[in-house]
Design an enzyme around this catalytic site. Structure first.
Site, short mmCIF file in Angstrom:
data_model
loop_
_atom_site.label_atom_id
_atom_site.label_comp_id
_atom_site.label_asym_id
_atom_site.label_seq_id
_atom_site.Cartn_x
_atom_site.Cartn_y
_atom_site.Cartn_z
CE LYS A 13 17.56 8.01 -27.06
NZ LYS A 13 18.72 7.76 -27.91
NE ARG A 88 25.52 8.10 -25.72
CZ ARG A 88 25.21 6.87 -26.05
NH1 ARG A 88 25.37 5.90 -25.20
NH2 ARG A 88 24.74 6.59 -27.24
NE ARG A 127 13.42 -4.70 -27.68
CZ ARG A 127 14.22 -3.64 -27.81
NH1 ARG A 127 13.83 -2.60 -28.51
NH2 ARG A 127 15.39 -3.61 -27.19
NE ARG A 160 18.51 -6.38 -27.84
CZ ARG A 160 18.58 -5.11 -28.16
NH1 ARG A 160 18.30 -4.69 -29.37
NH2 ARG A 160 18.93 -4.20 -27.27
NE ARG A 171 19.92 -1.22 -22.16
CZ ARG A 171 18.97 -1.65 -23.00
NH1 ARG A 171 18.33 -2.78 -22.76
NH2 ARG A 171 18.68 -0.96 -24.07
P1 AMP Z 1 24.10 3.33 -28.80
O1 AMP Z 1 23.66 2.78 -30.12
O2 AMP Z 1 23.61 4.74 -28.58
O3 AMP Z 1 23.80 2.43 -27.65
O4 AMP Z 1 25.70 3.45 -28.87
C1 AMP Z 1 26.50 2.31 -29.06
C2 AMP Z 1 27.89 2.56 -28.51
O5 AMP Z 1 28.52 3.62 -29.24
C3 AMP Z 1 27.95 3.00 -27.06
O6 AMP Z 1 27.92 1.89 -26.17
C4 AMP Z 1 29.28 3.72 -27.01
O7 AMP Z 1 30.35 2.80 -26.97
C5 AMP Z 1 29.32 4.41 -28.37
N1 AMP Z 1 28.75 5.79 -28.32
C6 AMP Z 1 27.61 6.25 -28.90
N2 AMP Z 1 27.42 7.55 -28.64
C7 AMP Z 1 28.47 7.93 -27.87
C8 AMP Z 1 28.84 9.16 -27.25
N3 AMP Z 1 28.10 10.27 -27.36
N4 AMP Z 1 30.02 9.19 -26.55
C9 AMP Z 1 30.78 8.09 -26.45
N5 AMP Z 1 30.47 6.90 -26.96
C10 AMP Z 1 29.34 6.81 -27.68
#
Ligand code: AMP
Length: 216
Positions: A13, A88, A127, A160, A171
């Site tokens: 993505k 989300r 990875r 990781r 996930r």
């Molecule tokens: P990501 O890098 O997309 O995995 O986001 C890292 C963290 O940011 C997630 O685990 C959430 O805690 C928070 N986060 C990112 N996008 C959202 C969203 N749209 N709504 C709520 N929390 C978010």
């Protein structure tokens, strides 16, 4: 062009969003990155968000939505954007609608990356990351010259924790549970365009152009 991009972990993505951002000259807005910046800067949003992020939980909708509205109101988003990491859940779909309404704009397209679970599992379990400089390798597509050692800095390569198979499968399940209702809502509005996530890097720009040509 105003685009939302959806895709499971390991679907490429970020890579697709980066190509689109460069191709159309629009900013790539990633809510996870925005939150990490707030945490790094020690802002109030960052202080509220950090404990949720540390536990892998969603940050409260009002906090993230305010931050997103501020970002989408900036000058560089006037000509469009590609939004990654939001919405989300269905409530965030409604909140994004409200933000866009206040800004007087509409979404043109929701790009949905299609990829087989087994391809993701293979991609992510192979990875390896350099424990020193963070360089990313893949045992199949991009192996280091010397096994277990970073080509760039000589650091030790590690896997990781969240690239282990059982974690990846979990996930993927979580992603499906979260994204299905969002996709269904956008499909009803005729906004969703499916794009393949398993094409090679060289073929990707052409695939993106083909799919986005169908958008408004
Ligand atoms: P990501 O890098 O997309 O995995 O986001 C890292 C963290 O940011 C997630 O685990 C959430 O805690 C928070 N986060 C990112 N996008 C959202 C969203 N749209 N709504 C709520 N929390 C978010």
């Amino acid at each position: 062009m105003r685009i939302v991009i959806l895709g499971p972990p390991g679907s490429g993505k970020g890579t697709q969003a980066k190509i689109i951002s460069e191709m159309y000259g629009i900013p790539h807005i990633n809510t996870g990155d925005l939150l990490r910046e707030e945490v790094a800067k020690g802002t109030e949003v960052g202080r509220i968000a950090k404990p949720y992020m540390d536990q892998g939980k969603l940050v409260p909708d009002d906090v993230i939505t305010r931050m997103l509205e501020e970002r989408l109101s900036q000058e560089d988003c006037k000509g469009g954007f590609i939004l990654d990491g939001y919405p989300r859940n269905l409530h965030q779909v409604d909140l994004l609608d409200e933000i866009l309404k206040r800004l007087g704009v509409d979404l043109d397209c929701v790009l949905n990356i299609l990829i087989d679970d087994e391809v993701v599992v293979r991609r992510l379990t192979t990875r390896r990351i350099c424990s020193v400089c963070g360089a990313i390798y893949n045992l199949i597509n991009k192996p280091p010259k010397k096994e277990g050692v970073c080509d760039i800095c000589g650091g030790r390569l590690i896997q990781r924790d969240d690239d282990r198979e059982e974690v990846i499968r979990r996930r993927l399940e979580v992603y499906k549970e979260q994204s299905e209702p969002v996709l269904e809502r956008y499909r009803k509005r005729g906004l969703v365009r499916d794009i393949r996530g398993d094409v090679g890097l060289e073929a990707l720009p052409a695939e993106i152009k083909r799919v986005l040509a169908g958008c408004k």
